[in-house]
Design an enzyme around this catalytic site. Sequence first.
Site, PDB file in Angstrom:
ATOM      1  N   SER A  11       3.501  -6.979  -8.346  1.00  0.00           N
ATOM      2  CA  SER A  11       4.062  -5.702  -8.914  1.00  0.00           C
ATOM      3  C   SER A  11       2.904  -4.715  -8.749  1.00  0.00           C
ATOM      4  O   SER A  11       3.238  -3.579  -8.852  1.00  0.00           O
ATOM      5  CB  SER A  11       4.406  -5.852 -10.384  1.00  0.00           C
ATOM      6  N   GLY A  12       1.696  -5.165  -8.358  1.00  0.00           N
ATOM      7  CA  GLY A  12       0.669  -4.143  -8.206  1.00  0.00           C
ATOM      8  C   GLY A  12       0.819  -3.380  -6.818  1.00  0.00           C
ATOM      9  O   GLY A  12       1.827  -3.798  -5.841  1.00  0.00           O
ATOM     10  N   PHE A  13      -0.089  -2.763  -6.421  1.00  0.00           N
ATOM     11  CA  PHE A  13       0.149  -1.841  -5.318  1.00  0.00           C
ATOM     12  C   PHE A  13      -0.217  -2.680  -3.956  1.00  0.00           C
ATOM     13  O   PHE A  13       0.723  -2.725  -2.949  1.00  0.00           O
ATOM     14  CB  PHE A  13      -0.767  -0.416  -5.100  1.00  0.00           C
ATOM     15  N   THR A  14      -1.235  -3.422  -3.864  1.00  0.00           N
ATOM     16  CA  THR A  14      -1.424  -4.279  -2.891  1.00  0.00           C
ATOM     17  C   THR A  14      -0.580  -5.507  -2.852  1.00  0.00           C
ATOM     18  O   THR A  14      -0.114  -5.931  -1.801  1.00  0.00           O
ATOM     19  CB  THR A  14      -2.955  -4.970  -2.794  1.00  0.00           C
ATOM     20  N   CYS A 146     -12.003  -2.426   0.112  1.00  0.00           N
ATOM     21  CA  CYS A 146     -11.716  -1.438   1.213  1.00  0.00           C
ATOM     22  C   CYS A 146     -12.580  -0.631   1.596  1.00  0.00           C
ATOM     23  O   CYS A 146     -13.116  -0.327   2.587  1.00  0.00           O
ATOM     24  CB  CYS A 146     -10.422  -0.718   0.311  1.00  0.00           C
TER      25      CYS A 146
END
Lengths: 345, 56
Positions: A11-14, A146
């Site tokens: 459910s997270g962005f990544t 990142c």
Amino acid sequence: MTLSAAVVGGSGFTGGELLRLLAGHPEFEVAQATSRQYDRKTVGSVHPNLRELDLRFSSPEDLDSVDVLFAATPHGVSMEHIDTFQDAADTVVDLSADFRLQSEEQYDEWYDGHVAAEYLEKSVYALPELTRDELPGADLIAAGGCNATATILGLKPLFDAGIMNGDEQVVVDVKVGSSEGGASAGKASSHAERSGVVRPYAPTGHRHEAEIEQFLGLSVSFTVHAVDMVRGASATCHVFPSSPVTKGDLWGAYRESYEDEPFMRMVAGGGGVYRYPEPKAVAGTNYGEVGFEVDPANKRLVVFSAIDNMMKGSAGQAVHAANVALGLDETAGLEFSGLHPVGTP
Amino acid sequence: MTEAECAECGATLDLADDLETGEIIDCGTCGAELEVIDVNPPVLDRAPELEEDWGE
């Protein structure tokens, strides 16, 4: 042969980016996405770009047996559950920092220690431009940070070509988008506080310095700014080499390192509007851009690199590494371009 | 099809046979704009450009 994949922390962005990539991947089938918070909710209810994906989140306590498990959980979670993950899947790809560094001492210095240090020796760093030869057959893969990825990609050709040896002074200034902070909101990430900022959020001592030092053998002066983007990491590296270097030397070095790399582009002062790397030009893609310029008056090189922090800097890098590790076409599921024109990425 | 070397990055460019002196082409590797100085054999140099502040 289709490979089954699970995304833990979907459910997270990544996690969402992993699901987007895996759902469109010709060799993978998404078998499971876990989320404690959204257990039994549809994936599309959290990631609106994936509404067509016929899948509901399940509890991380009920892991299916799959070929590949991608963990997109906060730092510290994977190291606690690595035995369970490896029982569930032949190949584990972790997007957190838990298996990026090679020794327990590094985790004591840069993080809050490690509870599964016996795995550190066997994990392989995911960045194929750096570790392509080590990835085939790897069963524990650690996607890079990142900001570290952007910096390493920018500086690596200078080491490959012998222009740098690690003794040089290097100042790295990274500008990053708000998605680096993850999907959980904090006080500093409300729209009113975050919009419009050029905020030095990590002036010194950023944890990604450890990865850069580990792989390049270089101690960098590293500062990170949060800027008004959602996606993107842009690294500007100021390098002071010991011997004079020409622009031609730099073109030779970067072409030697990246000419055959499927996801690296060189953008260094050519024509058009986009003359140097920009996150906008790679937003949503697994491409990375690098560029450079010479400043003879100050005996300085300036190196630029731009990536999408959630793609080349995380989920895209993870899928790219999995492709290499599993013997798939290494560009499978990743060869799509971004948008142009586009607003703030 | 003939070839010439980019004056900016050294990449080899494939050029059209009907290339003309003064023509401006761009390098597919580095994006530099190049002026055709001679055609037999083809010689390229960086094209002169107007100063531009790119919106800043």
